[in-house]
Design an enzyme around this catalytic site. Structure first.
Site, short mmCIF file in Angstrom:
data_model
loop_
_atom_site.label_atom_id
_atom_site.label_comp_id
_atom_site.label_asym_id
_atom_site.label_seq_id
_atom_site.Cartn_x
_atom_site.Cartn_y
_atom_site.Cartn_z
N SER A 38 -9.42 1.51 3.25
CA SER A 38 -8.95 2.31 2.38
C SER A 38 -7.85 1.70 1.54
CB SER A 38 -8.32 3.37 3.18
OG SER A 38 -7.02 2.62 4.27
N LYS A 88 0.68 -1.23 -0.07
CA LYS A 88 -0.03 -0.08 -0.20
C LYS A 88 0.82 1.30 -0.24
CE LYS A 88 -4.29 1.84 3.05
NZ LYS A 88 -4.56 1.20 4.07
N SER A 141 -9.51 -0.54 7.58
CA SER A 141 -9.32 -0.25 5.73
C SER A 141 -8.44 -1.56 5.49
CB SER A 141 -8.05 0.50 5.71
OG SER A 141 -8.89 1.75 6.17
#
Ligand SMILES: *[C@@H]1O[C@H](CO)[C@@H](O)[C@H](O)[C@H]1NC(C)=O
Ligand SMILES: *[C@@H]1O[C@H](CO)[C@@H](O)[C@H](O)[C@H]1NC(C)=O
Ligand SMILES: *[C@@H]1O[C@H](CO)[C@@H](O)[C@H](O)[C@H]1NC(C)=O
Length: 518
Positions: free
Chosen positions: A194, A112, A218
């Protein structure tokens, strides 16, 4: 053996597999759809038997990225050194016996874009142009461990910008640098966030495995929506050093993969003490079992497990098909030896699920400003050095950062805080009380091994207390959108959660590769 294109590699690989019909790991690959759905163990077997090189595997993923990423936008950047690293891994394979190499040796992983790497990538930007050109002092703690375990950093995954902590109207999976990430099952459906890009990319086979981060939902949410497995570790089990922060009480880094087994192999590689996150990982390290986590990949892992169900609000259905599927799952869980403890209640659940009421919002706003300012100051170089400067950047470049559309209310509210004052101390105490009298009490009084939810709905309960959770693909609703089942437990209960998740996965095998339906 040079791979000219992904399809020729596939054909070649399939041919070799057919030529070796009697070996069981190979049979497993044959039964899978293709190399596309291959697990870490499948790939390691292929490496060991000289049927695949890391370069071929990496080229395969680079081809898939070229084909799919313009549509799905799961990646922000590809590592320009990926093939060089793959060649290096292949060289090592020639000089060392396979059994001496670490589990992730030669396996491409996606990170990420809030996880720092000190290499040729623009690290690390949380999807915002404000941080392009920033230079991190070193690899993030989890990246150091991944490199030690032999993994190849393939690139950076897209995300909800700033891990969904900027404005109230930003869509899930959108960032200024990454664009709008798409759900590979139903392109018009929410990918959730996210850690959207990590989930999208493993779901669509653009990479073998990935890492996401979670402050509140997330990891669990995008995994549920993209039919992949996510582990949200106990806070402190994995180092947060070198990761763009929100809150030291809630942030955690975890694997996002296609199978429980892959996720557990990645977890094994990233847990442990890190002097750059000493406070968190010293506490977290005490939970690591001797011999690691793979010993809990037991087919009969559900046997004797006590699983709690809080019907409202964690086991309700908007969809008949979904309800039917989960009814079957409850039966499957029982048949595999689990004890379902149904119709439970969590005290003050309305307050727990309302971040304003619980105190969670107050604590995160103050902690974000403190943590982000510290992170930005420690960078070797950066165009922005404080939250105030990020806000000013967003205003100056409001067109690229879409400020008018998506806002930065959360940034502004955070900037208005002034450290941990009386208000924040009271909020922290409120959150702790809610957890003690809510989730902890429920788990202890009912001797539960895990609490279950449809989709990621238990995420806030786990988030505010720093508890672990695992989500596993469980269903497709009537619109063909994936829905996971989540299992949450007390701190350090990863071994039990892994047994439960693996037992459920092996008994159901719900995951199917994506369909790309417009
Ligand atoms: C880093 O960002 C710059 C500016 O957006 C871009 O030109 C460059 O290609 C990026 N590097 C990588 C490795 O993607
Ligand atoms: C959450 O609590 C606040 C403060 O009491 C209230 O104003 C708000 O309406 C609540 N939100 C929801 C979704 O119930
Ligand atoms: C938390 O609980 C303690 C006692 O258990 C109490 O003294 C304190 O006021 C509570 N704090 C909040 C914010 O509710």
């Amino acid at each position: 053996m040079q791979a000219k294109s992904s399809s020729s590699l596939l054909t070649l690989f399939a041919f070799i597999l057919l030529a070796w019909p009697n070996s069981s790991p190979i049979k497993i690959i044959c039964e899978a759809i293709s190399i596309k759905e291959a697990t870490i163990q499948d790939l390691q077997t292929a490496f060991e038997q000289n049927q695949l090189t890391s370069r071929q595997l990496t080229e395969f993923y680079l081809n898939e990225i070229q084909k799919l990423n313009p549509l799905l936008k799961g990646l922000i950047e590809v590592n320009p050194d990926a093939l060089y690293l793959a060649d290096k891994a292949d060289q090592e394979k020639k000089t060392k016996p396979h059994s001496s190499l670490p589990t992730l040796h030669g396996i491409p992983i996606l990170l990420k874009d809030n996880i720092g790497t000190k290499d040729s990538l623009n690290t690390t930007t949380a999807g915002s142009f404000a941080l392009v050109g920033s230079v991190v002092p070193r690899d993030a703690g989890v990246v150091m461990k991944l490199r030690k375990a032999g993994a190849i950093v393939l690139g950076k995954a897209s995300l909800s910008e700033w891990a969904n902590f900027r404005g109230l109207n930003a869509p899930d999976g959108w960032s200024a640098r990454g664009g709008q990430g798409k759900n590979p099952y139903i392109l018009s459906a929410n990918p959730c966030g996210s850690s959207s890009g990590s989930a999208i990319s493993v779901a669509s086979n653009m990479v073998a495995v990935s890492l996401g981060t979670e402050t509140d939902g997330s990891i669990l949410c995008p995994c549920s929506f993209n039919a992949v497995v996510g582990i949200k570790p106990t806070v402190g089990l994995t180092s947060r050093a070198g990761v763009i922060p929100i809150s030291p009480r809630q942030d955690t880094i975890g694997p996002i993969c296609r199978t429980v087994s892959d996720a557990v192999h990645v977890l094994d590689a990233i847990v442990g003490f890190d002097s750059n996150d000493a406070q968190g990982t010293r506490i977290g390290s005490q939970y690591i079992p001797y011999g690691g986590y793979t010993q809990f990949l037991k087919v009969d892992g559900l046997e004797g497990k006590r699983l709690g169900i809080v019907r409202d609000p964690f086991f309700t259905f908007s969809d008949k098909l979904l309800e039917q599927t989960f009814q079957q799952h409850l039966q499957t869980l029982r048949q595999n030896g689990a004890i379902l403890v149904d119709n439970l209640e969590i005290a003050n659940i309305d307050a727990i699920l309302n971040a304003t009421l619980s105190g969670e919002a107050i604590t995160l706003l103050a902690e974000f400003k403190i943590s982000l300012n510290t992170y930005l100051k420690e960078l070797v170089a950066s165009p922005v050095r404080s939250l105030a400067e990020v806000i000013a950047f967003n205003q100056e470049f409001s067109d690229v950062e879409m400020i008018k559309e998506f806002g930065q209310e959360i940034f502004l509210a955070s900037e208005a805080t002034n450290g941990i004052e009386d208000l924040e101390k009271k909020a922290i105490s409120s959150v702790e009380n809610l957890t003690r009298n809510g989730f902890e009490k429920l788990m202890i009084e009912n001797k539960l091994d895990a609490l279950m939810s449809v989709g990621p709905s238990i995420a806030p309960v786990l988030a505010i207390g720093g508890f672990p959770g695992i989500t596993v693909p469980a269903a497709y609703n009537s619109k063909k959108i994936p829905v996971g089942i989540s299992f949450g437990g007390l701190k350090g209960s990863e071994p039990k959660l892994i047994e439960i998740a693996y037992g459920f996965e092996q008994a159901t095998k719900i995951r199917k590769p994506p369909t790309f339906i417009p």
